[in-house]
Enzyme design. Structure first.
Site, PDB file in Angstrom:
ATOM      1  N   SER A 153      -1.900  -7.824  -2.839  1.00  0.00           N
ATOM      2  CA  SER A 153      -1.803  -6.358  -2.707  1.00  0.00           C
ATOM      3  C   SER A 153      -0.477  -5.951  -2.027  1.00  0.00           C
ATOM      4  CB  SER A 153      -3.037  -5.862  -1.960  1.00  0.00           C
ATOM      5  OG  SER A 153      -3.157  -4.487  -2.036  1.00  0.00           O
TER       6      SER A 153
ATOM      7  N   ASP B 162       0.053   3.055  -1.699  1.00  0.00           N
ATOM      8  CA  ASP B 162      -0.358   3.403  -0.338  1.00  0.00           C
ATOM      9  C   ASP B 162       0.194   4.732   0.140  1.00  0.00           C
ATOM     10  OD1 ASP B 162      -1.792   1.078  -0.251  1.00  0.00           O
ATOM     11  OD2 ASP B 162      -0.123  -0.087   0.571  1.00  0.00           O
TER      12      ASP B 162
ATOM     13  N   HIS C 169      -3.552  -3.599  -7.907  1.00  0.00           N
ATOM     14  CA  HIS C 169      -4.780  -2.798  -8.127  1.00  0.00           C
ATOM     15  C   HIS C 169      -4.557  -1.827  -9.286  1.00  0.00           C
ATOM     16  CE1 HIS C 169      -6.520  -4.126  -4.260  1.00  0.00           C
ATOM     17  NE2 HIS C 169      -5.355  -3.876  -3.712  1.00  0.00           N
TER      18      HIS C 169
END
Lengths: 234, 234
Positions: B123, B138, B160
């Site tokens: 990630s 993010d 993701h």
């Protein structure tokens, strides 16, 4: 003059046209205004400043207001100082904030809004109203010189607020998780506003408008909901 | 030594435990390695560096590798230089990158990975492998001095990766829209990797691994899919 602001979660709700659901409100926000300045810099999908301004013009023509893009002025600072009203459209907040710093108009924009120039922000244009842009949902596709924004609201905004999808098998962070992480490092309260909600500022009064509750996030507190039409005191 | 990297979309797939699905791969990645350094700075949910390191240790103990947090070393640069292997966990990419710049270890980390120190990123730790962190998902909860990252991959990563939900009535941008906006301003190709996929680098060879196809985004081109086990040439 007292502050006169609408900061909306989104420009467009599902099934509607651009700004359609807000037009009755915008008539009141821009009462006696014949022309507004449109700040097109967030330009969603990379649309040109001219094309984006035309979209805003199409919506505002329904309430007999003409729209001119800030990018068409030689002196952006002077233009904002004498504007009857201002609208910042959505798109990418990083690109928007970067451009406002480049033009060195962040302080002027803050000053005129604090002095009562009517202001509409949608999405990125609402993020801009908070103390910082640090609760945007956008990708950091540009690197602005600062994350500090207008601070014409005494908190930060998370537009397009989304509740966690309890059926999801996706392991990426939920919106709530992201905002809680923000509060590990930052103290500014955050208001998550769902699509169809907007924040209405009239002088010192700040209220939540639209069909939904909104979600309040504060450092070291459990998030909670506030009702539509209630006063926002964070 | 040739480069030896795994950059995974996620640490954990739905229904599994931390790193579980990757353990057979990690045995090979960290062949002959007895101890790795864990970079905990992205710390999801604000978890402490110690607690996060303990989670990594619990997973790696299953393949008999001990884990020590980078935060426990007096001299982070020296520690990275002599590390047998390195793992950067997920969390918030802004916080991670900010801390690596604060410690002034970005260049050292790049050098040791290019020189063959085995590296695992999940990630945010995979975002770190790209040329910039500008395709992270993010929130910008910290302001790093630069968005430039390790550049041990010749492209950017979107971990993701999520396909657009065609049933959604939400008006916020889809992941694809966001990455396309990135390419209005940036030329670096982007690989969107779904949860359960990882990028495997062995020397000059870069392949896609795991159960899914991955989505390639290039400036001025329509996005396309590449198959698992195929060579990644962007």
């Amino acid at each position: 003059m007292p502050k006169n602001i609408i900061a909306a979660s989104t420009s467009t709700i599902y099934g509607g046209t651009y700004l359609e659901y807000l037009l009755p409100e915008l008539k009141m926000l821009f009462h006696n205004v014949t022309e507004i300045i449109f700040i097109p810099y967030a330009r969603p999908g990379g649309i040109t400043h001219d094309d984006y301004t035309a979209i805003a013009q199409k919506a505002f023509s329904k309430i007999n207001i003409s729209v001119r893009g800030l990018h068409t002025y030689k002196d952006a600072t002077e233009a904002l100082k004498v504007a009857q009203g201002i609208f910042t459209g959505g798109g990418n907040t990083f690109v928007l904030v970067n451009q406002l710093y480049k033009l060195d108009v962040m302080h002027t924009l803050r000053d005129v809004i604090l002095n009562g120039t009517s202001y509409l922000g949608t999405s990125a244009g609402s993020n801009l109203c908070g103390l910082t842009m640090q609760t945007t949902n956008d990708m950091p596709i540009a690197y602005p010189p600062s994350f500090k924004t207008l601070g014409v609201l005494p908190f930060n905004v998370n537009p397009h607020y989304l509740d966690p999808d309890t059926d999801s098998t996706h392991m990426g962070e939920t919106r709530e998780t992201r905002i809680k992480e923000y509060h590990i490092y930052n103290t500014v309260p955050v208001l998550g506003i769902r699509e169809g909600s907007w924040i209405r500022v009239k002088g010192k009064q700040i209220t939540l408008q639209g069909d939904h509750t909104a979600r309040v996030f504060k450092q070291d507190k459990e998030p909670y909901e506030i009702d539509s039409l209630s006063t926002i005191e964070l």
